[in-house]
Enzyme design. Structure first.
Site, mmCIF file in Angstrom:
data_model
loop_
_atom_site.group_PDB
_atom_site.id
_atom_site.type_symbol
_atom_site.label_atom_id
_atom_site.label_comp_id
_atom_site.label_asym_id
_atom_site.label_seq_id
_atom_site.Cartn_x
_atom_site.Cartn_y
_atom_site.Cartn_z
ATOM 1 C CG ASP A 199 -47.903 -16.313 24.715
ATOM 2 O OD1 ASP A 199 -46.662 -16.385 24.700
ATOM 3 O OD2 ASP A 199 -48.540 -15.427 25.319
ATOM 4 C CG HIS B 1 -46.157 -12.791 24.111
ATOM 5 N ND1 HIS B 1 -47.064 -13.039 25.129
ATOM 6 C CD2 HIS B 1 -45.573 -11.590 24.408
ATOM 7 C CE1 HIS B 1 -47.028 -12.034 26.000
ATOM 8 N NE2 HIS B 1 -46.143 -11.143 25.577
ATOM 9 C CB SER C 104 -47.178 -8.804 27.597
ATOM 10 O OG SER C 104 -45.859 -9.257 27.732
#
EC number: 2.3.1.46
Length: 380
Positions: free
Chosen positions: A324, A357, A157
């Site tokens: 995601d 995610h 991320s």
């Protein structure tokens, strides 16, 4: 925690703090004349200092990535599933460094720290940050630890953004770069989610324009709502449906019953928000999400991502997850396309996962296999 430490755990770990007295000029033009970085290490640095791995954390992450601080701890560090003896980031092989970034709220200098120029808490006066600032401070940490070159830098991320920035800001200091569930820049939708979260915080009456500590209060309600908004985006629709569906925590749909209905998902989100609001700092949240919004790897390269990666020397592993939608697989494929266009060595894996995610944080056999085999190829 179990009665004894798991065999594949790094065991009990103690955070360390390094103080830096050389000013760090930030992208905003302001300098931090002095600052602290809190970090943990796992494994042993070899004599050649060639086996060091840096872990870059995401928005709410910190230095405690693996192991336990105390035997009484209920859970280990946030990436314990992947760091330890025999795990993908194998501490029998690698010397692993995980830190809390500047501007955070887990020990490194941030809005809750004392501003040495005033003797008061920084609060709202703490400067805005960019990803490049974190990378610059991480490079100074490497210098202090005697590490000239990282065997690998790994992050998911926002952490993946730091990895990419490392590869172009200090190309000679990164041999392998692992970018997980990330993007070269945020989409408009992602920026919108971040702004909605920030609006929840600053609208809390207890925010006081960021000077809430001076008023002996905390904007807990606003920060809780911000976390709820963010947490929704970290999960997939499938995972939420499978775990919660339309199950009720209380109340009934039966006619004639006046008690309000509460869904399990509502209770879960409130719990996540309330827990976060007592463990995180609102000013830190604002600065970190702004750094996310500002990140654009190719901006200073005429908006050409191929040109941005032209000077990179690392070999890359890029990983995405099928469900995601915050950092969709297409964003990872854009990274891969740019690296291929720049004639860089890159391996790509899209992992089938139902967890959205958050999948990059969770145990998954296929993900672990890809991760482990790739890092096994890293020579130290």
């Amino acid at each position: 925690m179990p009665n004894q430490l798991p065999a594949d755990s790094v065991g009990l770990v103690t955070p360390q703090t390094l103080h830096f007295s050389e000013p760090l000029e930030l992208a905003c033009g302001i300098s931090l004349n002095e600052y602290d970085l809190v970090y943990e290490t796992y494994g042993q640095l070899n004599a050649a200092k060639s086996n060091a791995v840096l872990i870059c954390h995401a928005l709410s992450g910190h230095h405690h990535a693996a192991g336990y601080h105390r035997l009484e701890d209920k859970r280990p560090g946030w990436w314990d599933a992947y760091i330890g003896p025999g795990k993908p980031i194998d501490t029998n092989k690698f010397f692993v460094v995980a830190l809390n970034n500047l501007g955070g709220c887990h020990g490194s200098t941030g809005p809750r720290s004392i501003n040495p120029a005033t003797g008061n808490v920084w609060g709202a006066d703490f400067p805005m940050l960019r990803v490049r600032d974190w990378v610059a401070s991480q490079a100074r940490l490497a210098d202090a630890l005697g590490i000239d070159t990282w065997a690998a830098i790994i992050g998911g991320s926002l952490g993946g953004m730091q990895v990419m920035r490392w590869s172009i800001q200090y190309p000679q200091r990164v041999r392998y770069a692992v970018v997980i569930a990330s993007a070269m820049k945020l989409s408009a939708q992602n920026i919108a989610f971040n702004e909605a979260a920030r609006k929840a915080i600053i609208s809390d009456p207890n925010f006081h324009n960021g000077d809430y500590l001076a008023h002996n209060t905390l904007p807990k309600n606003g920060l809780a709502v911000a976390r709820m908004i963010g947490h929704i985006t970290y999960l997939s629709d499938y995972a939420m449906g499978e775990k919660f569906g339309r199950d009720l925590r209380s109340g009934s749909f039966e006619l004639g019953i006046a008690e309000p209905v509460e869904f399990q998902i509502e209770s879960y989100l409130r719990y996540q928000g309330d827990s976060f609001a007592v463990s995180f700092d609102a000013n830190s949240y604002i600065r970190i999400t702004k750094a996310l919004d500002y990140f654009d790897l190719a901006r200073e390269y005429s908006d050409d991502p191929v040109l941005a990666f032209q000077g990179a020397q690392a070999k890359f592993l890029v990983v995405s997850f099928s469900t995601d939608w915050r950092f969709a697989p297409q964003r990872s494929r854009e990274i891969v396309d740019a690296l291929v266009g720049a004639n860089k060595a890159v391996t790509y894996a899209e992992i089938e996962s139902k967890h959205g995610h958050d999948a990059f944080l969770l145990p998954d056999a296929r993900y672990e296999q890809v991760f482990k085999r790739y890092l096994a190829s890293v020579e130290v």
